[in-house]
Design a protein around this motif. Structure first.
Motif, PDB file in Angstrom:
ATOM      1  N   GLU A  15       0.820  -1.215   0.000  1.00 11.32           N
ATOM      2  CA  GLU A  15       0.000   0.000   0.000  1.00 11.32           C
ATOM      3  C   GLU A  15       0.857   1.270   0.000  1.00 11.32           C
ATOM      4  N   ARG A  18       2.134   1.551  -3.525  1.00  8.15           N
ATOM      5  CA  ARG A  18       1.044   2.003  -4.405  1.00  8.15           C
ATOM      6  C   ARG A  18       0.844   3.514  -4.243  1.00  8.15           C
ATOM      7  N   PHE A  28      -3.098   2.126 -11.506  1.00  8.40           N
ATOM      8  CA  PHE A  28      -3.108   0.695 -11.216  1.00  8.40           C
ATOM      9  C   PHE A  28      -4.366   0.064 -11.785  1.00  8.40           C
ATOM     10  N   PRO A  30      -6.959  -2.665 -11.128  1.00 10.29           N
ATOM     11  CA  PRO A  30      -7.435  -3.560 -10.071  1.00 10.29           C
ATOM     12  C   PRO A  30      -7.773  -4.963 -10.578  1.00 10.29           C
ATOM     13  N   SER A  33      -4.721  -7.017 -10.064  1.00 13.74           N
ATOM     14  CA  SER A  33      -4.098  -6.832  -8.758  1.00 13.74           C
ATOM     15  C   SER A  33      -4.771  -7.731  -7.733  1.00 13.74           C
ATOM     16  N   THR A  37      -0.375  -8.265  -4.851  1.00 11.83           N
ATOM     17  CA  THR A  37       0.170  -7.693  -6.083  1.00 11.83           C
ATOM     18  C   THR A  37      -0.571  -6.417  -6.461  1.00 11.83           C
ATOM     19  N   ALA A  38       0.105  -5.552  -7.184  1.00 17.37           N
ATOM     20  CA  ALA A  38      -0.521  -4.347  -7.737  1.00 17.37           C
ATOM     21  C   ALA A  38       0.050  -4.144  -9.139  1.00 17.37           C
TER      22      ALA A  38
END
Length: 134
Positions: A15, A18, A28, A30, A33, A37-38
């Motif tokens: 986080e 990110r 990003f 989603p 993700s 993972t992102a």
């Protein structure tokens, strides 16, 4: 065939990473993700990074995970469309908690500077007066 570049980076705190890269203007996806993972869009449709928690990254390899704050294996280099874009990205990286390992270098035909992200990965930004060869 539409080729893309996707590289994987191990991160300590998904986080925080990110948030760091969002501050630089990256987005990003989603759909690609998860909790570990992102999927980061660097250049839409062509260049991406998969940020992975260290535990998830380790599950994909059979040797020790390098700690980028202690040693580097690669410098990720991105071209910029202008000196102003380069300076803006560097300023955003520093404001988001990154650091610059060296001052900008102006060679007349080429201008570059790098930043280190929260996990120690090195990113170099480069602008050239004549653009990049294709």
């Amino acid at each position: 065939m539409n080729k893309q570049v996707i590289f994987n980076l191990a991160v300590k705190d998904l986080e925080k990473s990110r948030a760091f890269f969002t501050a630089l203007g990256f987005t990003f996806n989603p759909q690609w993700s998860s909790d570990s993972t992102a999927f980061m869009n660097i250049v839409d449709g062509t260049i991406h990074a998969m940020l992975m928690t260290e535990d998830f990254f380790r599950s994909l390899i059979d040797k020790p995970l390098a700690q980028a704050k202690e040693a580097n294996e690669v410098i990720i280099c991105l071209s910029c469309e202008s000196r102003e874009e380069l300076d803006s990205l560097i300023a955003k990286a520093v404001a988001a908690g990154g650091r610059t390992p060296h001052p900008p270098e102006d060679h007349g035909f080429m201008y570059d500077q790098g930043f280190e992200d929260l996990d120690g990965h090195l990113w170099n930004l480069v602008w050239t007066a004549k653009g990049w060869p294709r």
